[in-house]
Design an enzyme around this catalytic site. Structure first.
Site, PDB file in Angstrom:
ATOM      1  N   SER A 146       2.250  -1.635   8.934  1.00 11.01           N
ATOM      2  CA  SER A 146       1.354  -0.750   7.936  1.00 11.01           C
ATOM      3  C   SER A 146       0.115  -0.821   8.176  1.00 11.01           C
ATOM      4  O   SER A 146      -0.354  -1.760   8.984  1.00 11.01           O
ATOM      5  CB  SER A 146       1.930  -1.195   6.561  1.00 11.01           C
ATOM      6  OG  SER A 146       1.189  -0.495   5.645  1.00 11.01           O
ATOM      7  N   TYR A 159       2.427  -7.503  -0.317  1.00 12.98           N
ATOM      8  CA  TYR A 159       2.621  -6.467   0.769  1.00 12.98           C
ATOM      9  C   TYR A 159       1.831  -6.621   1.985  1.00 12.98           C
ATOM     10  O   TYR A 159       2.158  -6.799   2.875  1.00 12.98           O
ATOM     11  CB  TYR A 159       2.365  -5.174   0.172  1.00 12.98           C
ATOM     12  CG  TYR A 159       2.772  -3.672   0.984  1.00 12.98           C
ATOM     13  CD1 TYR A 159       4.290  -3.671   0.925  1.00 12.98           C
ATOM     14  CD2 TYR A 159       1.875  -3.324   1.989  1.00 12.98           C
ATOM     15  CE1 TYR A 159       4.493  -2.458   1.811  1.00 12.98           C
ATOM     16  CE2 TYR A 159       2.435  -2.226   2.512  1.00 12.98           C
ATOM     17  CZ  TYR A 159       3.600  -1.596   2.594  1.00 12.98           C
ATOM     18  OH  TYR A 159       4.229  -0.565   3.356  1.00 12.98           O
TER      19      TYR A 159
HETATM   20  N1  LIG Z   1       5.128   5.529   3.109  1.00 12.43           N
HETATM   21  C1  LIG Z   1       3.954   4.792   3.278  1.00 12.43           C
HETATM   22  O1  LIG Z   1       2.969   5.264   3.146  1.00 12.43           O
HETATM   23  C2  LIG Z   1       3.951   3.663   4.316  1.00 12.43           C
HETATM   24  C3  LIG Z   1       2.812   3.211   4.907  1.00 12.43           C
HETATM   25  C4  LIG Z   1       2.981   2.215   5.654  1.00 12.43           C
HETATM   26  C5  LIG Z   1       4.027   1.643   6.074  1.00 12.43           C
HETATM   27  N2  LIG Z   1       5.259   2.051   5.524  1.00 12.43           N
HETATM   28  C6  LIG Z   1       6.561   1.322   5.724  1.00 12.43           C
HETATM   29  O2  LIG Z   1       7.389   2.267   6.163  1.00 12.43           O
HETATM   30  C7  LIG Z   1       8.859   1.581   6.053  1.00 12.43           C
HETATM   31  C8  LIG Z   1       9.644   2.720   5.415  1.00 12.43           C
HETATM   32  O3  LIG Z   1       9.175   2.866   4.009  1.00 12.43           O
HETATM   33  P1  LIG Z   1       9.037   4.666   3.624  1.00 12.43           P
HETATM   34  O4  LIG Z   1       7.684   4.901   3.473  1.00 12.43           O
HETATM   35  O5  LIG Z   1       9.961   5.604   4.292  1.00 12.43           O
HETATM   36  O6  LIG Z   1       9.850   4.175   2.286  1.00 12.43           O
HETATM   37  P2  LIG Z   1      11.366   4.871   1.711  1.00 12.43           P
HETATM   38  O7  LIG Z   1      11.464   4.317   0.219  1.00 12.43           O
HETATM   39  O8  LIG Z   1      11.381   6.376   1.928  1.00 12.43           O
HETATM   40  O9  LIG Z   1      12.312   4.254   2.602  1.00 12.43           O
HETATM   41  C9  LIG Z   1      12.511   2.814   2.611  1.00 12.43           C
HETATM   42  C10 LIG Z   1      14.209   2.595   2.802  1.00 12.43           C
HETATM   43  O10 LIG Z   1      14.466   1.264   3.046  1.00 12.43           O
HETATM   44  C11 LIG Z   1      15.719   1.110   2.373  1.00 12.43           C
HETATM   45  N3  LIG Z   1      15.533  -0.470   2.021  1.00 12.43           N
HETATM   46  C12 LIG Z   1      14.793  -1.062   0.933  1.00 12.43           C
HETATM   47  N4  LIG Z   1      15.246  -2.329   0.985  1.00 12.43           N
HETATM   48  C13 LIG Z   1      16.011  -2.552   1.701  1.00 12.43           C
HETATM   49  C14 LIG Z   1      16.938  -3.772   2.153  1.00 12.43           C
HETATM   50  N5  LIG Z   1      16.650  -4.818   1.598  1.00 12.43           N
HETATM   51  N6  LIG Z   1      17.608  -3.452   3.287  1.00 12.43           N
HETATM   52  C15 LIG Z   1      18.081  -2.454   3.756  1.00 12.43           C
HETATM   53  N7  LIG Z   1      17.280  -1.280   3.597  1.00 12.43           N
HETATM   54  C16 LIG Z   1      16.376  -1.431   2.597  1.00 12.43           C
HETATM   55  C17 LIG Z   1      15.558   1.916   1.198  1.00 12.43           C
HETATM   56  O11 LIG Z   1      16.727   2.095   0.537  1.00 12.43           O
HETATM   57  C18 LIG Z   1      14.800   3.156   1.782  1.00 12.43           C
HETATM   58  O12 LIG Z   1      15.824   4.231   2.219  1.00 12.43           O
HETATM   59  C19 LIG Z   1       8.551   0.401   5.181  1.00 12.43           C
HETATM   60  O13 LIG Z   1       8.677  -0.899   5.811  1.00 12.43           O
HETATM   61  C20 LIG Z   1       7.281   0.778   4.668  1.00 12.43           C
HETATM   62  O14 LIG Z   1       6.725  -0.791   4.103  1.00 12.43           O
HETATM   63  C21 LIG Z   1       5.251   3.056   4.575  1.00 12.43           C
END
Ligand SMILES: NC(=O)c1ccc[n+]([C@@H]2O[C@H](COP(=O)([O-])OP(=O)(O)OC[C@H]3O[C@@H](n4cnc5c(N)ncnc54)[C@H](O)[C@@H]3O)[C@@H](O)[C@H]2O)c1
Length: 277
Positions: A146, A159
Site C-alpha cells: 500500500s 495497517y
Molecule cells: N482500496 C485501496 O485503496 C487500497 C489501497 C492500498 C492497498 N490496498 C490493499 O489491496 C488489497 C486488496 O484490497 P481491496 O482494496 O481490493 O479490497 P476488497 O475488500 O475489495 O478486497 C479484499 C478481498 O480480500 C478478501 N479477504 C479479506 N480477508 C481475507 C482472508 N483472511 N483470507 C482471504 N481473503 C480475505 C476479501 O473477502 C476481499 O474479497 C488489500 O491488501 C489492501 O490492503 C487497497
C-alpha cells in the site's frame, strides 16, 4: 519488451481474488491467457469471479481460503501444485482495512490486521515459494502492500505496520530470489475504489467518518483495473516497489525518502482529506 505478456500456459494464484484489486487482477491475468486460481475468504465472490472468467472464455478455479490460517494456505499450495505442477504468478493480495485512534484500537485489531495483511502474505510466501523454486521455471511473486507501506498515516498504525512489513519482506525476498528466477514486487496502491473502507475495521473517531471516507474512495479513488495493469506490467518487466497510481503515491514517497519528518503533516491530514467529499 511488451507490457502485455502472453500468459497462455501460465498458472496464477490470486488471494483476495473475490473483490476489488484481486478481482481485477484475476480477470486481467485470465484475459491474457493464464489459468487463475481465485482464493478468497468468501467462496461466493471467488466463484462469481471464476464464472466471469469462464464467461469470457478463460480458465479459473475458485477456492475458499483464510490467508491468516497457515495450514489452509499450505493446503492450497499443495492442491494447486498437485493439479498444475507449477505456479508462475503468485499474487498475495488479500487484506483488510483498519482505521481508529489508538485508544479505541484493541489487541484483537492488531492480531487481525497483522494476521491477515502481513502474516497472510508471509504464509503465501512460505507455502508457495519453496515449491516454485523446485519447479524449474521462472516465476513472479506480487505482494499487495500500500501507499501506507511507504508513508505513515495517522490513526492507521496497525495497517501501516502490516504494509511496511509487506514492503520489507518483498524487498528482502527479491534480493534472495531474483538471481534464482523468482522476482518479487511490492505493489503500493494509493486510494482505490473498492469496498475496503466500508468492510474494514473502524474504531473511535474513524467509525464516525467511515461513510464519508467510503464515499471519498468511491468518488476519487482510482480504478482497481489501473492497479491490475500495473501488476501485469511488473510481471512483464519486474519492478521492486510499484506505486500506483503514481499521481497518488510518488510525491509523499519521495518526501518520506528525503526525511520521514517531512510527511508527518500529511500523515495527520489524511483523515481530513478523505472526509472532505
Ligand atoms: N482500496 C485501496 O485503496 C487500497 C489501497 C492500498 C492497498 N490496498 C490493499 O489491496 C488489497 C486488496 O484490497 P481491496 O482494496 O481490493 O479490497 P476488497 O475488500 O475489495 O478486497 C479484499 C478481498 O480480500 C478478501 N479477504 C479479506 N480477508 C481475507 C482472508 N483472511 N483470507 C482471504 N481473503 C480475505 C476479501 O473477502 C476481499 O474479497 C488489500 O491488501 C489492501 O490492503 C487497497
Amino acid at each position: 519488451m511488451s507490457n502485455e505478456p502472453n500468459l497462455h500456459g501460465k498458472v496464477a494464484v490470486v488471494t483476495g481474488g473475490g473483490s476489488g484489486i484481486g478481482r481485477a487482477t484475476a480477470l486481467l491475468l485470465a484475459h491474457h491467457g493464464a489459468k487463475v486460481h481465485v482464493a478468497d475468504l468468501r467462496a461466493d465472490t471467488a466463484e462469481e469471479v471464476v464464472r466471469a472468467i469462464e464467461a469470457a472464455g478463460g480458465s479459473a478455479v475458485a477456492h475458499a481460503l483464510d490467508v491468516s490460517d497457515p495450514d489452509a494456505v499450505e493446503a492450497l499450495a499443495g492442491s494447486v501444485f498437485a493439479e498444475e505442477g507449477h505456479v508462475d504468478i503468485l499474487h498475495n493480495n488479500a487484506g483488510i482495512g483498519h482505521g481508529g485512534n489508538i485508544e479505541a484500537t484493541t489487541f484483537e485489531d492488531w492480531q487481525r490486521v497483522i494476521g491477515v495483511n502481513l502474516l497472510g502474505v508471509a504464509y503465501g510466501v512460505q507455502a508457495f515459494i519453496p515449491r516454485m523454486l523446485k519447479q524449474g521455471r521462472p516465476a513472479s511473486v506480487v505482494n499487495t502492500a500500500s501507499m501506507a507501506g511507504l508513508v505513515p498515516t495517522a490513526k492507521m498504525a496497525p495497517y501501516c505496520a502490516s504494509k511496511f512489513g509487506v514492503v520489507g519482506l518483498s524487498e528482502s525476498l527479491n534480493a534472495e530470489l531474483s538471481k534464482r528466477g523468482i522476482h518479487v514486487s511490492a505493489i503500493c496502491p494509493g486510494i482505490i475504489d473498492t469496498p475496503i473502507v466500508s468492510t474494514g475495521i473502524v474504531r473511535g473517531d474513524i467509525a464516525d467518518i467511515q461513510g464519508r471516507a467510503s464515499s471519498y474512495y468511491a468518488k476519487h479513488g482510482a480504478s482497481p483495473d489501473e492497479v491490475a495493469q500495473a501488476i501485469l506490467a511488473t510481471i512483464a518487466r519486474p519492478r521492486l516497489v510499484v506505486p500506483v497510481p503514481r499521481r497518488h503515491v510518488t510525491v509523499p514517497y519521495l518526501l518520506h525518502r528525503i526525511s520521514p519528518r517531512l510527511v508527518q503533516p500529511l500523515a495527520r491530514s489524511f483523515e481530513r482529506i478523505v472526509t472532505r467529499g
